[in-house]
Design an enzyme around this catalytic site. Structure first.
Site, PDB file in Angstrom:
ATOM      1  N   HIS A 127      70.686  47.826  -9.476  1.00  0.00           N
ATOM      2  CA  HIS A 127      69.444  47.811 -10.222  1.00  0.00           C
ATOM      3  C   HIS A 127      69.616  47.021 -11.524  1.00  0.00           C
ATOM      4  CE1 HIS A 127      71.775  51.317 -11.593  1.00  0.00           C
ATOM      5  NE2 HIS A 127      71.063  51.358 -12.698  1.00  0.00           N
ATOM      6  N   SER A 182      58.887  52.444  -7.587  1.00  0.00           N
ATOM      7  CA  SER A 182      58.201  53.460  -8.381  1.00  0.00           C
ATOM      8  C   SER A 182      57.144  52.852  -9.296  1.00  0.00           C
ATOM      9  CB  SER A 182      59.206  54.274  -9.207  1.00  0.00           C
ATOM     10  OG  SER A 182      59.936  53.433 -10.079  1.00  0.00           O
TER      11      SER A 182
END
Length: 209
Positions: A127, A182
């Protein structure tokens, strides 16, 4: 998913496994005009549930060529989808590439070393920034992302903590695309949020001209 000098930055939306499949089916056609690919990432769903979901999406006119199935090769083959995303839980990329040469394969990687040891057609790397789904794990940052994009010829799709505000920073590091999970599915209005990301990518393209 090809790396070309004039290729526009891609916008990948990945389902988060928390929204119901009914919600995915509801929102997907509304998101479709703004995204490059929708990844069906539902590790807790059965093959039958995923098959039905994709059939529903197809009936609503969602183009199969914009769908990517995460991990489930059987579902991709059964539904005629040619793009799959493979991770550490999946059958190795080399085996799938050899057995099913018609498939376009993405590999989820987390280091520069992994990038040089895969037959994947594109790389999903992250990430990049801190994210609630990776609490306690250090992010890679855009400096490592830039090292990766300079090292490999394959498209690199960046994921993790990417917001509309830091989208351009990721693009400047050489990413061929951004992947959002998300940021879309936890938004109050996923459709308005995907428009924000698409607008930032358009701004970046205009600035390059």
């Amino acid at each position: 998913m090809m790396k070309e000098l004039d290729k526009k930055i891609e916008l990948h939306i990945i389902t988060d496994g928390e929204r119901s499949l009914e919600e995915v089916i509801h929102f997907a056609p509304k998101l479709e005009p703004y995204l490059s690919y929708l990844h069906i990432r539902e590790p807790n769903r059965t093959a039958s549930e995923l098959y039905d979901c994709i059939q529903n999406l197809q009936q609503q006119g969602f183009p199969l060529e914009k769908l990517v199935v995460n991990d489930r090769i059987d579902v991709a083959l059964a539904t005629g989808i040619s793009h799959v995303q493979l991770g550490y839980r999946s059958i190795p990329v080399a085996i799938i590439s050899d057995k099913f040469p018609a498939l376009h394969i993405g590999a989820s990687i987390h280091s520069l070393e992994e990038a040089s040891d895969t037959k994947a057609d594109w790389l999903l790397y992250g990430h990049i920034f801190d994210t609630t789904s990776k609490k306690g794990r250090p992010c890679r940052g855009t400096k490592l992302l830039q090292q990766l994009t300079k090292k490999v010829l394959k498209p690199v799709i960046a994921i993790g903590g990417i917001t509309p505000q830091n989208t351009k920073e990721v693009c400047a590091a050489g990413a061929s695309g951004i992947a959002i999970m998300s940021g879309i599915w936890q938004a109050i209005d996923p459709v308005e949020k995907v428009k924000e990301y698409a607008y930032k990518l358009e701004e970046w393209e205009d600035e390059k001209l």
